[in-house]
Design a protein around this motif. Structure first.
Motif, mmCIF file in Angstrom:
data_model
loop_
_atom_site.group_PDB
_atom_site.id
_atom_site.type_symbol
_atom_site.label_atom_id
_atom_site.label_comp_id
_atom_site.label_asym_id
_atom_site.label_seq_id
_atom_site.Cartn_x
_atom_site.Cartn_y
_atom_site.Cartn_z
ATOM 1 N N GLU A 71 3.715 20.948 9.904
ATOM 2 C CA GLU A 71 4.334 22.030 10.664
ATOM 3 C C GLU A 71 5.720 21.617 11.154
ATOM 4 O O GLU A 71 6.666 22.414 11.127
ATOM 5 N N GLU A 75 8.485 21.877 8.466
ATOM 6 C CA GLU A 75 8.993 23.232 8.269
ATOM 7 C C GLU A 75 9.957 23.617 9.386
ATOM 8 O O GLU A 75 10.979 24.283 9.139
ATOM 9 N N THR A 76 9.661 23.188 10.603
ATOM 10 C CA THR A 76 10.557 23.461 11.724
ATOM 11 C C THR A 76 11.905 22.788 11.521
ATOM 12 O O THR A 76 12.972 23.376 11.778
ATOM 13 N N VAL A 88 13.353 21.848 8.692
ATOM 14 C CA VAL A 88 14.089 22.490 7.604
ATOM 15 C C VAL A 88 14.727 23.791 8.086
ATOM 16 O O VAL A 88 15.905 24.075 7.799
ATOM 17 N N ARG A 89 13.981 24.579 8.833
ATOM 18 C CA ARG A 89 14.537 25.842 9.355
ATOM 19 C C ARG A 89 15.691 25.572 10.313
ATOM 20 O O ARG A 89 16.689 26.307 10.325
ATOM 21 N N TYR A 90 15.553 24.511 11.106
ATOM 22 C CA TYR A 90 16.631 24.166 12.043
ATOM 23 C C TYR A 90 17.913 23.831 11.278
ATOM 24 O O TYR A 90 18.996 24.316 11.629
ATOM 25 N N GLU A 104 18.843 24.729 8.306
ATOM 26 C CA GLU A 104 19.375 25.913 7.628
ATOM 27 C C GLU A 104 20.132 26.821 8.591
ATOM 28 O O GLU A 104 21.095 27.488 8.188
ATOM 29 N N ALA A 105 19.718 26.833 9.863
ATOM 30 C CA ALA A 105 20.328 27.746 10.825
ATOM 31 C C ALA A 105 21.392 27.090 11.697
ATOM 32 O O ALA A 105 22.098 27.788 12.428
ATOM 33 N N SER A 106 21.536 25.772 11.624
ATOM 34 C CA SER A 106 22.437 25.069 12.533
ATOM 35 C C SER A 106 23.907 25.403 12.262
ATOM 36 O O SER A 106 24.367 25.359 11.124
ATOM 37 N N THR A 160 24.079 17.880 12.534
ATOM 38 C CA THR A 160 22.844 18.605 12.262
ATOM 39 C C THR A 160 21.720 17.681 11.819
ATOM 40 O O THR A 160 20.591 17.781 12.316
ATOM 41 N N ALA A 209 18.238 16.834 13.612
ATOM 42 C CA ALA A 209 16.974 17.026 12.899
ATOM 43 C C ALA A 209 16.114 15.762 12.984
ATOM 44 O O ALA A 209 14.897 15.836 13.196
ATOM 45 N N TYR A 211 20.184 18.922 2.216
ATOM 46 C CA TYR A 211 21.021 19.644 3.165
ATOM 47 C C TYR A 211 22.450 19.101 3.165
ATOM 48 O O TYR A 211 23.418 19.875 3.136
#
Length: 243
Positions: A60, A63-64, A66-68, A70-72, A79, A83, A129
């Motif tokens: 879990e 996934e958090t 990776v989303r962070y 992508e949105a940073s 970044t 992470a 990334y």
């Protein structure tokens, strides 16, 4: 009656306690189901195997992370350091799970292999990334080196904490390690720009200055045997010509 629903942490904690008390190989999914109050079928459907359950909360967390990324809106290096901090926080905030799991992993090669695979997944995510963020024209070796250094620094501090979880300064040590990685990464990701100090400049034989920046470092290149007066003249001309 509605089936019992437990959080991922509750399930992992129950499993870790049983693995510690009864041994990993001796513990069954039936035993974990009984300890958590859910059915064996539900436990299997949700987590799969004992190995999957042991590392479930990190699936879990991945996934958090990776989303962070992508949105940073921050710079690529800022970044990935943030992470890595999220991953580190995932360990140190819950020693009741993390410390006994560390001991279990050290005792079982199969679990060590799973942890290595998990580490490789984070490294691949950081590398992917960075590669996308700094531009496709960057050699892949550069971002691979930075991603590997980031993971190595994270794990170095983490292992120290796992061996002595009650020791102080863990976040200070983490930040120091990340700062060193950022310093090492700057020439690779920023084309030679040092973080926060401008660019390194060189004074050639003609006394020309190359590069820009608010704070300057002059590297003098001069003929063998040049006199001190000649050297000072070259440096002086280069500095004066840059004003």
């Amino acid at each position: 009656m509605a089936p019992t629903r437990v959080s991922t942490r509750e399930a992992v904690l129950a499993a870790v306690r049983l693995f510690t008390d009864e041994g990993f190989d001796s513990t069954t999914m039936d035993g974990i189901a009984a300890a958590t109050g859910v059915s064996r079928r539900s436990l299997f459907r949700r987590f799969g195997s004992k190995e999957d359950l042991l590392f479930a909360e990190h699936d879990e967390l991945f996934e958090t992370v990776v989303r962070y990324m992508e949105a940073s809106p921050e710079s690529p290096m800022t970044t990935v350091v943030a992470a890595a901090r999220l991953v580190f926080q995932g360990y140190v905030r819950d020693p009741e799970i993390t410390v006994p799991r560390y001991r279990l992993v050290r005792a079982h090669p199969r679990l060590r292999d799973r942890e290595v695979a998990m580490t490789a997944r984070y490294q691949a995510a950081f590398s992917r990334y960075l590669s996308q963020s700094v531009g496709g024209d960057r050699p892949s070796l550069e971002v691979e080196v930075v991603a590997a250094a980031l993971i190595a620094a994270h794990n170095h501090v983490l292992r120290g904490w796992l061996r002595e979880p009650d020791g102080g300064r863990v976040w200070e040590r983490f930040d120091e390690a990340m700062a060193r990685v950022a310093d090492l990464a700057a020439p690779l990701l920023d084309g030679g720009r040092s973080p926060g100090t401008g660019e390194t400049e060189s004074v050639g034989k003609a006394g020309k200055v190359h590069g820009t920046g608010d704070e300057r470092v002059l590297v003098a290149v001069y003929p063998r045997g040049a006199s001190t007066a000649d050297l000072l003249r070259r440096v002086s001309e280069a500095v004066e010509g840059d004003w």
